[in-house]
Design a protein around this motif. Structure first.
Motif, PDB file in Angstrom:
ATOM      1  N   VAL A   1      -2.292  -5.419  -3.842  1.00 20.26           N
ATOM      2  CA  VAL A   1      -2.592  -4.736  -2.519  1.00 20.26           C
ATOM      3  C   VAL A   1      -1.549  -3.711  -2.061  1.00 20.26           C
ATOM      4  O   VAL A   1      -1.828  -2.571  -1.654  1.00 20.26           O
ATOM      5  CB  VAL A   1      -2.543  -5.896  -1.383  1.00 20.26           C
ATOM      6  N   LEU A   2      -0.112  -3.797  -2.286  1.00 17.63           N
ATOM      7  CA  LEU A   2       0.719  -2.756  -2.144  1.00 17.63           C
ATOM      8  C   LEU A   2       0.422  -1.714  -2.722  1.00 17.63           C
ATOM      9  O   LEU A   2       0.547  -0.326  -2.139  1.00 17.63           O
ATOM     10  CB  LEU A   2       2.057  -3.249  -2.107  1.00 17.63           C
ATOM     11  N   ALA A   3       0.181  -1.759  -4.051  1.00 18.42           N
ATOM     12  CA  ALA A   3      -0.074  -0.344  -4.797  1.00 18.42           C
ATOM     13  C   ALA A   3      -1.238   0.111  -4.414  1.00 18.42           C
ATOM     14  O   ALA A   3      -1.221   1.785  -4.191  1.00 18.42           O
ATOM     15  CB  ALA A   3      -0.212  -0.978  -6.286  1.00 18.42           C
ATOM     16  N   ALA A   4      -2.381  -0.315  -3.752  1.00 16.95           N
ATOM     17  CA  ALA A   4      -3.523   0.199  -3.352  1.00 16.95           C
ATOM     18  C   ALA A   4      -3.162   0.834  -2.104  1.00 16.95           C
ATOM     19  O   ALA A   4      -3.513   1.915  -1.647  1.00 16.95           O
ATOM     20  CB  ALA A   4      -4.714  -0.664  -3.161  1.00 16.95           C
ATOM     21  N   LEU A   5      -2.505   0.397  -0.952  1.00 16.11           N
ATOM     22  CA  LEU A   5      -2.057   0.879   0.000  1.00 16.11           C
ATOM     23  C   LEU A   5      -1.144   2.087  -0.154  1.00 16.11           C
ATOM     24  O   LEU A   5      -1.302   3.162   0.649  1.00 16.11           O
ATOM     25  CB  LEU A   5      -1.356  -0.104   1.167  1.00 16.11           C
ATOM     26  N   PHE A   6      -0.418   2.015  -1.084  1.00 15.32           N
ATOM     27  CA  PHE A   6       0.621   2.987  -1.359  1.00 15.32           C
ATOM     28  C   PHE A   6      -0.277   4.469  -1.835  1.00 15.32           C
ATOM     29  O   PHE A   6       0.000   5.602  -1.498  1.00 15.32           O
ATOM     30  CB  PHE A   6       1.635   2.696  -2.653  1.00 15.32           C
ATOM     31  N   ALA A   7      -0.990   3.988  -2.845  1.00 16.66           N
ATOM     32  CA  ALA A   7      -2.077   5.026  -3.313  1.00 16.66           C
ATOM     33  C   ALA A   7      -2.914   5.906  -1.874  1.00 16.66           C
ATOM     34  O   ALA A   7      -2.919   7.096  -1.803  1.00 16.66           O
ATOM     35  CB  ALA A   7      -3.016   4.826  -4.305  1.00 16.66           C
ATOM     36  N   ALA A   8      -3.235   5.017  -1.147  1.00 15.90           N
ATOM     37  CA  ALA A   8      -4.083   5.350   0.009  1.00 15.90           C
ATOM     38  C   ALA A   8      -3.268   6.319   0.856  1.00 15.90           C
ATOM     39  O   ALA A   8      -3.720   7.295   1.594  1.00 15.90           O
ATOM     40  CB  ALA A   8      -4.902   4.270   0.418  1.00 15.90           C
ATOM     41  N   GLY A   9      -2.161   5.870   1.244  1.00 17.55           N
ATOM     42  CA  GLY A   9      -1.061   6.801   1.872  1.00 17.55           C
ATOM     43  C   GLY A   9      -0.876   8.110   1.464  1.00 17.55           C
ATOM     44  O   GLY A   9      -0.353   8.866   2.716  1.00 17.55           O
ATOM     45  N   TRP A  10      -1.273   8.321   0.362  1.00 11.41           N
ATOM     46  CA  TRP A  10      -1.120   9.813  -0.252  1.00 11.41           C
ATOM     47  C   TRP A  10      -2.215  10.732   0.363  1.00 11.41           C
ATOM     48  O   TRP A  10      -1.984  11.975   0.188  1.00 11.41           O
ATOM     49  CB  TRP A  10      -0.828   9.812  -1.574  1.00 11.41           C
ATOM     50  N   LEU A  11      -3.221   9.926   0.543  1.00  9.15           N
ATOM     51  CA  LEU A  11      -4.573  10.867   1.079  1.00  9.15           C
ATOM     52  C   LEU A  11      -4.418  11.614   2.260  1.00  9.15           C
ATOM     53  O   LEU A  11      -4.645  13.139   2.120  1.00  9.15           O
ATOM     54  CB  LEU A  11      -5.793   9.972   1.280  1.00  9.15           C
ATOM     55  N   PRO A  12      -3.654  11.430   3.086  1.00 11.30           N
ATOM     56  CA  PRO A  12      -3.652  12.541   4.330  1.00 11.30           C
ATOM     57  C   PRO A  12      -2.825  13.831   3.884  1.00 11.30           C
ATOM     58  O   PRO A  12      -3.130  14.712   4.507  1.00 11.30           O
ATOM     59  CB  PRO A  12      -2.885  11.716   5.414  1.00 11.30           C
TER      60      PRO A  12
ATOM     61  N   ALA B   1       5.187  19.804  10.720  1.00  6.80           N
ATOM     62  CA  ALA B   1       5.423  18.437  11.254  1.00  6.80           C
ATOM     63  C   ALA B   1       4.533  17.339  10.868  1.00  6.80           C
ATOM     64  O   ALA B   1       5.055  16.214  10.679  1.00  6.80           O
ATOM     65  CB  ALA B   1       5.599  18.705  12.910  1.00  6.80           C
ATOM     66  N   ALA B   2       3.246  17.618  10.628  1.00  6.48           N
ATOM     67  CA  ALA B   2       2.208  16.736  10.378  1.00  6.48           C
ATOM     68  C   ALA B   2       2.377  16.225   8.760  1.00  6.48           C
ATOM     69  O   ALA B   2       2.057  14.998   8.452  1.00  6.48           O
ATOM     70  CB  ALA B   2       0.796  17.380  10.531  1.00  6.48           C
ATOM     71  N   VAL B   3       3.082  17.351   7.988  1.00 12.09           N
ATOM     72  CA  VAL B   3       3.248  16.811   6.528  1.00 12.09           C
ATOM     73  C   VAL B   3       4.527  15.735   6.855  1.00 12.09           C
ATOM     74  O   VAL B   3       4.349  14.768   6.095  1.00 12.09           O
ATOM     75  CB  VAL B   3       3.732  17.937   5.736  1.00 12.09           C
ATOM     76  N   LEU B   4       5.439  15.842   7.649  1.00  9.67           N
ATOM     77  CA  LEU B   4       6.448  14.858   7.511  1.00  9.67           C
ATOM     78  C   LEU B   4       5.856  13.444   8.077  1.00  9.67           C
ATOM     79  O   LEU B   4       6.428  12.548   7.601  1.00  9.67           O
ATOM     80  CB  LEU B   4       7.758  15.373   8.578  1.00  9.67           C
ATOM     81  N   ALA B   5       5.170  13.556   9.194  1.00 11.05           N
ATOM     82  CA  ALA B   5       4.506  12.555   9.559  1.00 11.05           C
ATOM     83  C   ALA B   5       3.689  11.669   8.854  1.00 11.05           C
ATOM     84  O   ALA B   5       3.423  10.270   8.601  1.00 11.05           O
ATOM     85  CB  ALA B   5       3.767  12.550  11.043  1.00 11.05           C
ATOM     86  N   ALA B   6       2.949  12.610   7.825  1.00 16.51           N
ATOM     87  CA  ALA B   6       1.784  11.764   6.822  1.00 16.51           C
ATOM     88  C   ALA B   6       2.817  11.300   5.531  1.00 16.51           C
ATOM     89  O   ALA B   6       2.308  10.364   5.120  1.00 16.51           O
ATOM     90  CB  ALA B   6       1.183  13.023   6.434  1.00 16.51           C
ATOM     91  N   ALA B   7       4.131  11.789   5.537  1.00 17.24           N
ATOM     92  CA  ALA B   7       5.045  11.055   4.549  1.00 17.24           C
ATOM     93  C   ALA B   7       5.385   9.801   5.021  1.00 17.24           C
ATOM     94  O   ALA B   7       5.920   8.903   3.827  1.00 17.24           O
ATOM     95  CB  ALA B   7       5.907  12.080   4.187  1.00 17.24           C
ATOM     96  N   VAL B   8       5.549   9.382   6.298  1.00 16.14           N
ATOM     97  CA  VAL B   8       6.107   8.148   6.273  1.00 16.14           C
ATOM     98  C   VAL B   8       5.396   6.947   5.869  1.00 16.14           C
ATOM     99  O   VAL B   8       5.952   6.163   5.386  1.00 16.14           O
ATOM    100  CB  VAL B   8       6.193   8.041   8.133  1.00 16.14           C
ATOM    101  N   LEU B   9       4.148   7.007   5.864  1.00 12.96           N
ATOM    102  CA  LEU B   9       3.352   5.868   5.369  1.00 12.96           C
ATOM    103  C   LEU B   9       3.548   5.495   3.883  1.00 12.96           C
ATOM    104  O   LEU B   9       4.191   4.419   3.500  1.00 12.96           O
ATOM    105  CB  LEU B   9       1.938   5.883   5.525  1.00 12.96           C
ATOM    106  N   PRO B  10       3.523   6.439   3.089  1.00 13.22           N
ATOM    107  CA  PRO B  10       3.808   6.088   1.592  1.00 13.22           C
ATOM    108  C   PRO B  10       5.184   5.677   1.375  1.00 13.22           C
ATOM    109  O   PRO B  10       5.710   5.094   0.667  1.00 13.22           O
ATOM    110  CB  PRO B  10       3.267   7.435   0.676  1.00 13.22           C
ATOM    111  N   GLY B  11       6.150   6.361   2.234  1.00  8.25           N
ATOM    112  CA  GLY B  11       7.649   6.228   2.196  1.00  8.25           C
ATOM    113  C   GLY B  11       7.719   4.821   2.499  1.00  8.25           C
ATOM    114  O   GLY B  11       8.732   4.094   1.773  1.00  8.25           O
ATOM    115  N   ALA B  12       7.157   4.379   3.582  1.00  6.59           N
ATOM    116  CA  ALA B  12       7.595   3.067   4.295  1.00  6.59           C
ATOM    117  C   ALA B  12       6.941   2.066   3.196  1.00  6.59           C
ATOM    118  O   ALA B  12       7.359   0.728   3.038  1.00  6.59           O
ATOM    119  CB  ALA B  12       6.658   2.940   5.614  1.00  6.59           C
TER     120      ALA B  12
END
Length: 172
Positions: A64-75, A83-94
């Motif tokens: 589940v974590l791996a699938a969420l991590f992969a989906a986090g890169w989609l944006p 600024a939006a690139v930085l914001a979008a990097a927060v989810l996969p980072g977290a």
């Protein structure tokens, strides 16, 4: 087996940060992107440690974590302002630190008795190999965020494969 692809996302992220900084004429983004990813990882790790259940994580939690991590890169595939690139990097980072934590706990749990330290050491080496591979692959591909996405998706795909049954000990 997933160590190299975990590391591949981080190695590719560094190159993607440089590439997007160049495309947007925002040199500060080359350092800010990996820093944002890392800071989000620290926060995600702290939250995971505070909120994880008392029971040990199970292999399905890793998937589940791996699938969420992969989906986090989609944006990050969309053409976003800096600024939006930085914001979008927060989810996969977290999600990265919790993913590595559960992977490490899973490796430790599955290692034969007396070999858990060695197993985690192999996982760490595999992650470092993945960082090198992700960096090397992302350069010729123009530093596109598709590289960390594909690495993360490959990780989730590997984790979704059925585990082979353990062989029975040979009769003496």
């Amino acid at each position: 087996m997933t160590g190299p692809v975990h590391g591949g996302t981080v190695g590719a992220l560094d190159v993607a940060g440089i590439a997007v900084a160049g495309r947007q004429d925002a040199s500060w983004l080359a350092g800010a992107l990996p820093a944002t990813f890392s800071a989000a990882g620290l926060l995600g790790g702290v939250l995971f440690a505070r909120l994880q259940p008392a029971a040990a994580p199970r292999p399905r939690h890793l998937l589940v974590l791996a699938a969420l991590f992969a989906a986090g890169w989609l944006p990050l595939l969309a053409p976003l302002p800096a600024a939006a690139v930085l914001a979008a990097a927060v989810l996969p980072g977290a999600l990265f630190v919790p993913l590595l934590t559960v992977a490490s706990l899973t490796v430790t749990a599955l290692a034969p008795p007396g070999t858990s330290t060695e197993a985690v050491g192999w996982m760490s080496s595999a992650i470092r190999l993945g960082v090198a591979g992700g960096t090397a692959l992302a350069g010729p591909l123009g530093g596109h965020f598709a590289v960390p996405l594909v690495a993360a998706a490959l990780c989730a795909l590997l984790l979704s494969a059925p585990a082979p049954a353990a062989a029975a000990p040979a009769a003496a």
